[in-house]
Design a protein around this motif. Structure first.
Motif, PDB file in Angstrom:
ATOM      1  N   LYS A  13      25.438  13.099  46.723  1.00  0.00           N
ATOM      2  CA  LYS A  13      25.602  13.802  45.450  1.00  0.00           C
ATOM      3  C   LYS A  13      24.404  13.479  44.572  1.00  0.00           C
ATOM      4  O   LYS A  13      24.014  12.325  44.453  1.00  0.00           O
ATOM      5  N   HIS A  18      30.369  10.195  43.879  1.00  0.00           N
ATOM      6  CA  HIS A  18      31.626  10.930  43.750  1.00  0.00           C
ATOM      7  C   HIS A  18      32.652   9.998  43.106  1.00  0.00           C
ATOM      8  O   HIS A  18      32.570   8.785  43.239  1.00  0.00           O
ATOM      9  N   PRO A  30      35.089  15.385  49.491  1.00  0.00           N
ATOM     10  CA  PRO A  30      34.017  16.257  48.967  1.00  0.00           C
ATOM     11  C   PRO A  30      33.363  17.057  50.094  1.00  0.00           C
ATOM     12  O   PRO A  30      33.280  16.601  51.234  1.00  0.00           O
ATOM     13  N   ASP A  32      30.206  18.023  50.527  1.00  0.00           N
ATOM     14  CA  ASP A  32      28.825  17.719  50.926  1.00  0.00           C
ATOM     15  C   ASP A  32      28.761  16.536  51.892  1.00  0.00           C
ATOM     16  O   ASP A  32      28.083  15.562  51.664  1.00  0.00           O
ATOM     17  N   SER A 112      29.033   6.672  50.313  1.00  0.00           N
ATOM     18  CA  SER A 112      28.654   7.594  49.243  1.00  0.00           C
ATOM     19  C   SER A 112      27.200   7.309  48.919  1.00  0.00           C
ATOM     20  O   SER A 112      26.806   6.146  48.776  1.00  0.00           O
TER      21      SER A 112
END
Length: 116
Positions: A13, A18, A30, A32, A112
């Motif tokens: 992100k 996130h 999510p 992506d 992440s």
């Protein structure tokens, strides 16, 4: 001892990580997501280079990547815990040499990656 590869679910992100809630419902993570086959001894530099292959923003000269493990706490709620950062082209700066295992990665955790 043989190290076996694992499937790492990576969520990128731009601008931040996130939120915990975005991982609350299994199957509705999510969008992506990138899946990477890797090992627990992979370094953040190696993961940075893999992320750069799929995320245009990570290729920018001054990009900084922040890595966080995403895992359920003892109550089953997901936690996003920052564990290190690298610079897109700053070899040796940041946490390049740290491995997933050294940072406490557990099989089943998500990764992440916030791109700044």
């Amino acid at each position: 001892m043989q190290t076996c590869p694992l499937l790492l679910r990576v969520f990128t992100k731009v601008g931040g990580h996130h939120q915990n809630e975005e991982f609350a419902v299994r199957g509705k993570e999510p969008k992506d997501e990138v899946q990477i086959y890797t090992w627990k001894d992979a370094t953040l530099r190696e993961l940075t280079d893999l992320v750069k292959e799929v995320a245009l923003a990570a290729r920018k000269r001054n990009a900084r990547l922040s890595f966080a493990f995403v895992y359920p706490d003892k109550h089953g709620r997901f936690v996003v815990k920052e564990v290190g950062s690298t610079f897109s082209y700053g070899h040796g700066r940041g946490d390049d040499a740290k491995t997933l295992a050294e940072l406490g990665f557990q099989i089943g955790d998500y990764l992440s990656v916030a791109i700044y």
